[in-house]
Write an enzyme that holds these catalytic residues in place. Structure first.
Site, PDB file in Angstrom:
ATOM      1  N   ARG A  27       0.819  -1.216   0.000  1.00  9.22           N
ATOM      2  CA  ARG A  27       0.000   0.000   0.000  1.00  9.22           C
ATOM      3  C   ARG A  27       0.856   1.270   0.000  1.00  9.22           C
ATOM      4  O   ARG A  27       0.345   2.345  -0.248  1.00  9.22           O
ATOM      5  CB  ARG A  27      -0.902   0.012   1.237  1.00  9.22           C
ATOM      6  CG  ARG A  27      -1.877  -1.134   1.267  1.00  9.22           C
ATOM      7  CD  ARG A  27      -2.535  -1.228   2.629  1.00  9.22           C
ATOM      8  NE  ARG A  27      -3.337  -0.063   2.911  1.00  9.22           N
ATOM      9  CZ  ARG A  27      -4.615   0.058   2.620  1.00  9.22           C
ATOM     10  NH1 ARG A  27      -5.238  -0.931   2.032  1.00  9.22           N
ATOM     11  NH2 ARG A  27      -5.280   1.149   2.913  1.00  9.22           N
ATOM     12  N   TRP A  75       2.269   6.267   6.343  1.00  8.13           N
ATOM     13  CA  TRP A  75       2.563   7.087   5.160  1.00  8.13           C
ATOM     14  C   TRP A  75       2.376   8.521   5.635  1.00  8.13           C
ATOM     15  O   TRP A  75       1.256   8.954   5.899  1.00  8.13           O
ATOM     16  CB  TRP A  75       1.579   6.720   4.056  1.00  8.13           C
ATOM     17  CG  TRP A  75       1.860   7.329   2.729  1.00  8.13           C
ATOM     18  CD1 TRP A  75       2.690   6.824   1.772  1.00  8.13           C
ATOM     19  CD2 TRP A  75       1.300   8.530   2.179  1.00  8.13           C
ATOM     20  NE1 TRP A  75       2.678   7.640   0.665  1.00  8.13           N
ATOM     21  CE2 TRP A  75       1.839   8.694   0.878  1.00  8.13           C
ATOM     22  CE3 TRP A  75       0.394   9.487   2.647  1.00  8.13           C
ATOM     23  CZ2 TRP A  75       1.510   9.760   0.063  1.00  8.13           C
ATOM     24  CZ3 TRP A  75       0.072  10.556   1.821  1.00  8.13           C
ATOM     25  CH2 TRP A  75       0.628  10.685   0.547  1.00  8.13           C
ATOM     26  N   GLY A 100      -5.670   8.116   8.188  1.00  7.10           N
ATOM     27  CA  GLY A 100      -6.533   9.259   7.880  1.00  7.10           C
ATOM     28  C   GLY A 100      -5.919  10.541   8.413  1.00  7.10           C
ATOM     29  O   GLY A 100      -4.723  10.608   8.718  1.00  7.10           O
ATOM     30  N   GLU A 490       5.859   7.442 -12.468  1.00  9.48           N
ATOM     31  CA  GLU A 490       5.654   6.943 -11.102  1.00  9.48           C
ATOM     32  C   GLU A 490       6.622   5.842 -10.723  1.00  9.48           C
ATOM     33  O   GLU A 490       7.003   5.735  -9.563  1.00  9.48           O
ATOM     34  CB  GLU A 490       4.195   6.523 -10.852  1.00  9.48           C
ATOM     35  CG  GLU A 490       3.775   5.226 -11.465  1.00  9.48           C
ATOM     36  CD  GLU A 490       2.331   4.879 -11.153  1.00  9.48           C
ATOM     37  OE1 GLU A 490       1.945   4.916  -9.991  1.00  9.48           O
ATOM     38  OE2 GLU A 490       1.589   4.572 -12.104  1.00  9.48           O
ATOM     39  N   HIS A 506       2.332  23.930 -30.086  1.00  8.34           N
ATOM     40  CA  HIS A 506       1.788  25.051 -29.294  1.00  8.34           C
ATOM     41  C   HIS A 506       2.564  25.223 -27.982  1.00  8.34           C
ATOM     42  O   HIS A 506       2.021  25.724 -27.004  1.00  8.34           O
ATOM     43  CB  HIS A 506       0.301  24.842 -29.035  1.00  8.34           C
ATOM     44  CG  HIS A 506      -0.491  24.744 -30.307  1.00  8.34           C
ATOM     45  ND1 HIS A 506      -0.697  25.828 -31.124  1.00  8.34           N
ATOM     46  CD2 HIS A 506      -1.056  23.691 -30.921  1.00  8.34           C
ATOM     47  CE1 HIS A 506      -1.398  25.455 -32.194  1.00  8.34           C
ATOM     48  NE2 HIS A 506      -1.618  24.143 -32.088  1.00  8.34           N
ATOM     49  N   LYS A 607      -1.054   2.514  -2.785  1.00 11.05           N
ATOM     50  CA  LYS A 607      -1.991   1.771  -3.625  1.00 11.05           C
ATOM     51  C   LYS A 607      -3.420   2.260  -3.430  1.00 11.05           C
ATOM     52  O   LYS A 607      -4.232   2.230  -4.335  1.00 11.05           O
ATOM     53  CB  LYS A 607      -1.885   0.282  -3.266  1.00 11.05           C
ATOM     54  CG  LYS A 607      -2.704  -0.642  -4.149  1.00 11.05           C
ATOM     55  CD  LYS A 607      -2.071  -0.779  -5.512  1.00 11.05           C
ATOM     56  CE  LYS A 607      -2.928  -1.512  -6.505  1.00 11.05           C
ATOM     57  NZ  LYS A 607      -2.566  -1.137  -7.884  1.00 11.05           N
TER      58      LYS A 607
HETATM   59  C1  F6R Z   1      -1.175   4.840 -10.945  1.00 11.31           C
HETATM   60  C2  F6R Z   1      -2.259   4.572 -10.038  1.00 11.31           C
HETATM   61  C3  F6R Z   1      -2.963   5.737  -9.453  1.00 11.31           C
HETATM   62  C4  F6R Z   1      -4.430   5.391  -9.186  1.00 11.31           C
HETATM   63  C5  F6R Z   1      -5.120   6.539  -8.442  1.00 11.31           C
HETATM   64  C6  F6R Z   1      -6.584   6.260  -8.256  1.00 11.31           C
HETATM   65  O1  F6R Z   1      -0.636   3.654 -11.447  1.00 11.31           O
HETATM   66  O2  F6R Z   1      -2.575   3.458  -9.749  1.00 11.31           O
HETATM   67  O3  F6R Z   1      -2.864   6.858 -10.255  1.00 11.31           O
HETATM   68  O4  F6R Z   1      -5.059   5.159 -10.399  1.00 11.31           O
HETATM   69  O5  F6R Z   1      -4.511   6.713  -7.210  1.00 11.31           O
HETATM   70  O6  F6R Z   1      -6.759   5.081  -7.580  1.00 11.31           O
HETATM   71  P1  F6R Z   1      -8.070   4.229  -7.691  1.00 11.31           P
HETATM   72  O7  F6R Z   1      -8.124   3.695  -9.078  1.00 11.31           O
HETATM   73  O8  F6R Z   1      -7.884   3.151  -6.669  1.00 11.31           O
HETATM   74  O9  F6R Z   1      -9.203   5.145  -7.385  1.00 11.31           O
END
Ligand code: F6R
Length: 612
Positions: A27, A75, A100, A490, A506, A607
């Site tokens: 995650r 995180w 959170g 990323e 442009h 994630k």
């Molecule tokens: C990039 C990636 C992120 C997710 C974003 C939204 O590879 O996975 O950009 O797409 O954080 O996440 P979800 O799809 O879980 O809403």
């Protein structure tokens, strides 16, 4: 983002907690910690900056033993990543882990300081520990009572698990904004922010709902609402096994997940796509009538999911004749919206927990949409549960932080929806059949394009010393260029931008010189002629061209030093955006590999993005 696991048992749970944390690593996190309480109410806490393995080593050295405990991967939001800021946080005998953000932490901290509490960390979480401690002292009573008294004073979003070391037979889990799931065992129970952490120890689960507070002991689970009234929640069995979360023969989860795309798409199509038609009857018996009313689609999403929404816009408008708008969820939720008549809101999310997408979905409920549909990879996620309708992408668990198979399966579901809506909107039966035939070929086409793996690996070495890259595409391949650029930045940390190829002159053309790789997505379609002109614009400025194209397309002077052509097998136009994504995923993967990046857990990313 942060990960939580808690356990209450009669055996030593240290290993269970550490093992759970290892399963939460995917995650994304920057520090980790664990606190266990033994039979004599003694608290043992260890925390570290960096990987969970460091925590495992420390726990082994210290031989930690406890029958109840909490563990966490952090995180950082409030306070730098450091050992001191890592959870759990303790106030005397109160122990807290939290996911959170506490928005009014400053205000609560000031009040607590005035009551004599002192703080050892910069986190917002530590205020919860002291607040619970203070409430318990003020009112006496159980930890549950202290939690109920504290919640109205805390604003923000929090999934948290708390315990009192003096009563080491109970832990309390609170879900306000951030998901938590209880794993039920025999004579022991667990709680986590993600059921993956619990798969080896529980096979039935209770997904807490918004506002739930669970009092969990070895043999009893009681769930309350914020008023303290008992609520009933269902227990569900899950059919996920441990081998689904191993890397198998692959070096990284991302590589495995790229290779799983043919089967992920097959599973996503199963039961929904027959030779003749798209069957979405899982949406309910009246779904035909409901979809017939839809006159506009509003998609909300973030990141990769946003890119898949952008591809589908081209499909909805050109194939199903339905106007479609796509908006980044964090923008959608904070502006004054004009809702179109008979508009269906689609929330796209692989995790189903993205804070902005969830908030935008909640906001849409107060507006005039005719309904909401989630397209998501996680069945019991918040976005699925809070949408009126849902379609699950059957990718299986995706562990790599960079979305790959969840992107291609999202597109697969979206394309099926396009055909369904198109069929209700007068799409000719022959056109429907042609698209259905193409979708059915998709797993095979992806297997074919995966055979180009070695060629792409070789090209990736050109990017070893590059710091920037441009991606170009036109039409429904412009969002694929966006996705290619997002993947590259990323996981390889190369700065990459995507442009609609027509936009090049442009502005971005100023960036092009003989040190700038320009990756062009050039399928053999009606826009190819236009794209070839844009390619010339780059070539005459010395840009390093990497052109992903059809094997039958010819380009002038193929052996140019600054032009590499990656010839790909034939693919039907309509599914080409999905197909052309795969080589770009491989390119990012191999570039990140030669740059020795942490591919499955890229720095600073998560994630499941549960904070806004
Ligand atoms: C990039 C990636 C992120 C997710 C974003 C939204 O590879 O996975 O950009 O797409 O954080 O996440 P979800 O799809 O879980 O809403």
């Amino acid at each position: 983002m942060c990960g939580i696991i808690g356990a209450v048992s009669q055996r030593n749970i240290t290993k269970i907690l550490l093992n759970g944390l290892l399963h939460l690593e995917y995650r994304g996190y920057d520090s980790a910690g664990l606190a266990v309480v033994d039979e004599h109410s003694h608290i043992n806490r260890i925390r570290c900056l960096g990987k969970v393995q460091k925590l495992v080593d420390a726990a082994n050295r210290e031989n930690l033993i406890g029958v109840v405990g909490l563990a966490h991967t952090r995180w950082a939001t409030h306070g730098i990543p450091s050992e001191i800021n890592a959870h759990p946080h303790i106030s005397e005998y109160i122990i807290v882990v939290h996911n959170g953000v506490i928005e009014n932490h400053d205000q609560i901290r000031k009040k607590l300081i005035s009551y004599g509490y002192s703080f050892s960390s910069e986190t917002d979480t530590e205020v919860i520990a002291h607040l619970l401690n203070m409430k318990q002292k003020q009112y006496g009573g159980s930890l549950l009572q202290a939690v109920l008294k504290s919640i109205p004073e805390i604003s923000g979003s929090f999934g948290m698990v708390v315990m009192d070391s003096r009563k080491s037979s109970t832990i309390i889990a609170v879900r306000i904004g951030n998901p938590l799931v209880i794993g039920c065992g025999m004579g022991e129970n667990f709680v986590a922010s993600d059921q993956l952490a619990l798969l080896s120890i529980a096979n039935s689960f209770i997904h807490l709902e918004e506002g739930d507070i669970a009092e969990i002991s070895c043999n009893k689970i009681a769930i309350f609402n914020v008023m303290g009234d008992i609520v009933n929640r269902n227990k569900v069995k899950l059919n996920i096994h441990h081998d689904h979360i191993s890397k198998g023969i692959y070096k990284h989860y991302m590589q495995k997940e790229i290779y799983e795309q043919p089967i992920a798409i097959k599973n996503t199509l199963l039961g929904r796509c027959t030779n003749k038609e798209i069957d979405l009857s899982e949406l309910g018996i009246n779904i035909g009538m409901f979809l017939k009313k839809v006159k506009h689609i509003q998609i909300i999403a973030c990141g990769t999911s946003y890119n898949s929404g952008m591809v589908s816009r081209y499909w909805f408008e050109s194939l199903a004749n339905i106007p479609c708008d796509v908006e980044i969820a964090s923008e959608f939720r904070y502006r004054k919206l004009q809702v179109r008549k008979d508009s269906l809101l689609i929330a796209l999310s692989q995790s189903g927990e993205t804070a902005d997408t969830l908030a935008a979905l909640r906001l849409s409920k107060k507006l005039n949409y005719i309904g909401s549909l989630a397209i998501c990879n996680v069945l019991y996620s918040s976005i699925v549960r809070e949408s009126d309708l849902y379609l699950i992408t059957k990718s299986g668990i995706e562990i790599g932080v960079a979305s790959t198979k969840t992107f291609s399966t999202q597109l697969t579901v979206l394309l099926m929806l396009v055909i369904k809506l198109g069929s209700l909107n007068g799409m000719h039966i022959e056109v429907q059949r042609k698209i259905i035939k193409a979708i059915q070929m998709l797993p095979y086409r992806i297997e074919q394009v995966l055979t180009k793996d070695k060629i792409i690996e070789k090209i990736a070495s050109d990017f070893f010393d590059k710091n920037h890259a441009l991606f170009l595409g036109r039409g429904d391949h412009y969002p694929i260029a966006m996705e290619g650029a997002l993947k590259l930045k990323e996981i390889s940390y190369i700065h990459a931008e995507a442009y609609a190829a027509g936009e090049l002159k442009h502005g971005p053309l100023a960036l092009v010189d003989n040190n700038m790789p320009v990756i062009v997505i050039a399928p053999n379609n009606q826009l190819l002629k236009k794209l070839k002109c844009n390619i010339e614009e780059v070539r005459t400025r010395g840009g390093l061209l990497y052109i992903f194209t059809d094997q039958n397309v010819e380009f002038r002077k193929n052996d140019d030093y600054n032009m590499k052509i990656i010839q790909l097998p034939y693919v039907e136009d309509v599914i080409a955006p999905i197909f052309y994504t795969i080589p770009l995923q491989l390119l990012s993967y191999y570039v990140a590999l030669i740059k020795s990046r942490d591919i499955d857990q890229p720095r600073n990313l998560a994630k499941s993005v549960t904070v806004e």
